[in-house]
Design a protein around this motif. Structure first.
Motif, mmCIF file in Angstrom:
data_model
loop_
_atom_site.group_PDB
_atom_site.id
_atom_site.type_symbol
_atom_site.label_atom_id
_atom_site.label_comp_id
_atom_site.label_asym_id
_atom_site.label_seq_id
_atom_site.Cartn_x
_atom_site.Cartn_y
_atom_site.Cartn_z
ATOM 1 N N ALA A 188 -24.672 -37.613 -32.474
ATOM 2 C CA ALA A 188 -23.373 -38.209 -32.501
ATOM 3 C C ALA A 188 -22.100 -37.536 -32.968
ATOM 4 O O ALA A 188 -21.136 -37.660 -32.130
ATOM 5 C CB ALA A 188 -23.438 -39.549 -33.088
ATOM 6 N N ILE A 189 -22.382 -37.023 -33.868
ATOM 7 C CA ILE A 189 -21.405 -36.164 -34.489
ATOM 8 C C ILE A 189 -21.097 -34.886 -33.685
ATOM 9 O O ILE A 189 -19.826 -34.695 -33.345
ATOM 10 C CB ILE A 189 -21.710 -35.568 -36.125
ATOM 11 C CG1 ILE A 189 -21.686 -36.602 -36.914
ATOM 12 C CG2 ILE A 189 -20.728 -34.496 -36.415
ATOM 13 C CD1 ILE A 189 -22.452 -36.241 -38.462
ATOM 14 N N VAL A 190 -22.061 -34.289 -33.174
ATOM 15 C CA VAL A 190 -21.858 -33.109 -32.240
ATOM 16 C C VAL A 190 -21.030 -33.482 -31.066
ATOM 17 O O VAL A 190 -20.225 -32.910 -30.266
ATOM 18 C CB VAL A 190 -23.218 -32.255 -32.025
ATOM 19 C CG1 VAL A 190 -22.790 -31.279 -30.598
ATOM 20 C CG2 VAL A 190 -23.484 -31.574 -33.254
ATOM 21 N N LYS A 191 -21.276 -34.771 -30.548
ATOM 22 C CA LYS A 191 -20.967 -35.275 -29.206
ATOM 23 C C LYS A 191 -19.442 -35.379 -29.468
ATOM 24 O O LYS A 191 -18.575 -35.221 -28.768
ATOM 25 C CB LYS A 191 -21.535 -36.815 -28.935
ATOM 26 C CG LYS A 191 -21.191 -36.985 -27.500
ATOM 27 C CD LYS A 191 -21.922 -38.341 -27.231
ATOM 28 C CE LYS A 191 -21.154 -39.065 -26.101
ATOM 29 N NZ LYS A 191 -21.946 -40.736 -25.861
ATOM 30 N N ALA A 192 -19.055 -36.036 -30.718
ATOM 31 C CA ALA A 192 -17.637 -36.113 -30.861
ATOM 32 C C ALA A 192 -16.764 -34.767 -31.085
ATOM 33 O O ALA A 192 -15.685 -34.697 -30.166
ATOM 34 C CB ALA A 192 -17.408 -37.003 -32.168
ATOM 35 N N LEU A 193 -17.227 -34.058 -31.845
ATOM 36 C CA LEU A 193 -16.797 -32.770 -31.826
ATOM 37 C C LEU A 193 -16.593 -32.046 -30.638
ATOM 38 O O LEU A 193 -15.502 -31.457 -30.255
ATOM 39 C CB LEU A 193 -17.433 -31.870 -32.826
ATOM 40 C CG LEU A 193 -17.979 -32.336 -34.137
ATOM 41 C CD1 LEU A 193 -18.792 -31.404 -34.983
ATOM 42 C CD2 LEU A 193 -16.662 -32.555 -34.842
#
Lengths: 410, 410
Positions: free
Chosen positions: A151-156
């Motif tokens: 989820a974090i990498v998707k946002a980044l």
């Protein structure tokens, strides 16, 4: 491994990007984290509930858990990076007698692989540092944090996209199978450096198996040596801070060495205070004669990093014995002497082989923020490339650009 | 491996030695080489005669042979080192708001392992650089030079002894069995870095097997790219120099890339001149249409380092194709463009991923001496720690000395 090849291609693009573009990307990434906060927290809750099912220790679950406050911390991290100077593009100029001009320029490393354990905020911290320094990054977090990391990498990546930088500047290895990491270790053509962040076992695995150059970080069997000429109240204050302010981190003290001449004056009170704060005392025989509440220490304790409310205590005959002991059993991280004596201080500073050697201060200061770097990717305990806290500049290398007008070598 | 442990102990002593003591040692070592010249030459003759018996190639025998002149060169090397500034002891000072003073000081690496092939003068060059930079060194030369190396190390150690430095600052692994080297690769507690000097196979063996950090040096598949906007006479001069002035060294050109727009103007004359100088021309199809005397080049040629009178030639459609080809097949050593165009020059400088990127000059300048370093331990083709020619400073690391007066971390 397709990820590695894509990372290499992306690395050539981000290496040529201006500071403005990279700062825009960091700002968009911060915004994306804010916008997608709810998704990240619910993905994290999935990880936390799986971790509970799998019986993970409470301390590890605490590290794994993302709160609104922790996400705000991640966002703040990106905004701090925007304000820091770009480590890329500076350098030195050398003119040679034959007319050649050598520009020794700071350039990004290229592709950085980061291998870490349960804390999902490492995902965003490490990605931010790599982008600011113009590198592409391959992230490999622990399996217990996989949903949070996705989820974090998707946002980044959505932030990266908005800035025009390739999304493959930040990639996560989603398959947390052990075999996949062995594959990564062979990708010498595509990955320039591997940085392991975590405990001794993780670091050992990387060092022993990676064919790619490694920067070892963060194993800390740190010592406080209380010298014959120490200010004892100061020594006690430093010892208590170094041991108890945050025992789970690598710059916490794990061992206490005390000069025999002041052992009787120092140990009873200092060890009692530690014990009252919940610290288990493991002492050598001479320690136990002075402080019988100490548990007998074993030989295997001396090289050990406890990362816990435990301390090993040894009475030594001399500063030389202290230095020898540290050089034999330390992990070359952070070591401290408490003394009022000028020569003893200098002897310890010169003789101890470690990234950070302190006089009259707590080892807990070994940290990129405390050293004024603004941000930190880890603390190197090796000697090549970088030693001690590593900030943005440590994620760069140099390149010689040589400007001629037809020079040939005789 | 007892040698490694002894080296570590010696390294702590030499690390604390003054510049004067180290310079005295270098001077005594130079004198000892002079005094023991006859012994060294007769030991070398034994090696050379064994090499002939074993049918070693003439080029290797030439490298192996020590003459009076070569020994004078070794002696001169030591005297040059005496005059160079000590790389140890400098550094930067950082004051923190809490009153801590951080001294980031240059210190020796510790113990350096150097693994090399037939040239016995590497023994003395490498030892001198390590002593000047305050390191202990473990040398492992080729079996064919073992008698020469023993005689040289004997002389150097007698010089060390006279200076009061421990003789174990310089040790030779006399047993050249392959197993012994695997043992050395595991000595992480005692050896800080391994530097291989030699061909691709030697370097690959070290990189793949060493658990100790490695600095890769010296594999050079270097390219000359002649751009559409090149000054053609200048390009020819640079090409001939880079290919033929010393083909056996790593900074010699191995490949020529030519922009298709000037290929017909440039190739016939330039390749004929190379051929007349004894260079074998291996060309792509388009090259062969223009210059039919070229042998057809094979796919496996592109990544190859010939170290010989051979050149691979390719006609490219654009500067982008040239950059891509170099980044794909190069060894990240030295790459050159010849062009009169400002933007093309900048594009090549920024886009090529190598230690040294040249505009309008021969790749042959990649060398510690030519870069003004005074001495060189090798040319790093990796990105960590050091890139390009490595002099004395590259044999050091840093250490934070932190001076406090009772600071603890909140």
């Amino acid at each position: 491994m397709d990820i590695a090849k894509k990372a290499k291609e992306a690395s050539y693009k981000i290496a040529l990007s201006s500071t403005t573009v990279k700062n825009d990307a960091l700002t968009y990434m911060a915004q994306a984290l804010e916008d997608m906060k709810d998704d990240i927290i619910s993905a994290n809750q999935e990880d936390v509930s799986n971790a509970r099912k799998n019986g993970l220790k409470e301390a590890l679950i605490e590290r794994l858990t993302l709160t609104e406050q922790r996400i705000s911390g991640m966002i703040e991290g990106f905004l701090t990076l925007v304000d820091l100077p770009d480590p890329v593009g500076g350098g030195t100029i050398i003119k040679r007698p034959n007319g050649l001009t050598l520009l020794k320029e700071r350039v990004p490393l290229g592709v950085i692989g980061i291998i870490y354990e349960s804390r999902p905020n490492v995902t965003s911290d490490a990605a931010g540092l790599c982008i600011k320094s113009g590198n592409a990054v391959i992230l490999r977090g622990g399996s217990e944090a996989i949903n949070s990391n996705k989820a974090i990498v998707k946002a980044l990546c959505s932030g990266l996209k908005r800035s025009g930088l390739p999304e493959s500047c930040i990639q996560l290895i989603e398959d947390t199978d052990r075999e996949r990491i062995q594959e990564l270790f062979k990708m010498r053509d595509y990955v320039d450096v591997i940085i392991p962040r975590g405990g001794g076992a993780l670091i050992k695995n990387v060092v022993e198996n990676s064919k790619i150059p490694v920067i070892e970080t963060g194993e800390g069997n740190c010592h406080i040596y209380v010298d014959e000429f120490a200010d004892l109240p100061m020594a006690e204050k430093i010892l208590i801070n170094a041991k108890t302010s945050r025992p789970s981190v690598c710059n916490a003290a794990e061992k206490l060495l005390v000069h025999e001449k002041i052992a009787k004056d120092f140990l009873p009170d200092a060890l009692l205070k530690l014990q009252k704060l919940g610290v288990e005392i493991r002492g050598c025989e001479r320690t136990r004669k002075i402080y019988p509440n100490a548990i007998p220490i074993k030989d295997e304790d001396w090289p050990m990093e406890y990362l816990d409310f435990i301390i090993g205590v040894k009475v030594v005959d001399s500063i030389d014995e202290a230095i020898e002991h540290i050089n034999r059993f330390g992990t070359r991280h952070s070591e401290a002497i408490v003394t009022k004596d000028y020569e003893r201080a200098n002897k310890f500073l010169a003789g101890v082989d470690a990234a950070c050697v302190y006089v009259n201060a707590s080892t807990r200061f070994t940290d990129g923020g405390e050293f004024g770097m603004g941000a930190e990717i880890g603390i190197s305990t090796q000697k090549l490339h970088a030693r001690g806290p590593m900030g943005l500049e440590e994620l760069t290398t140099t390149k010689y650009l040589i400007l001629g007008n037809g020079q040939i070598r005789e």
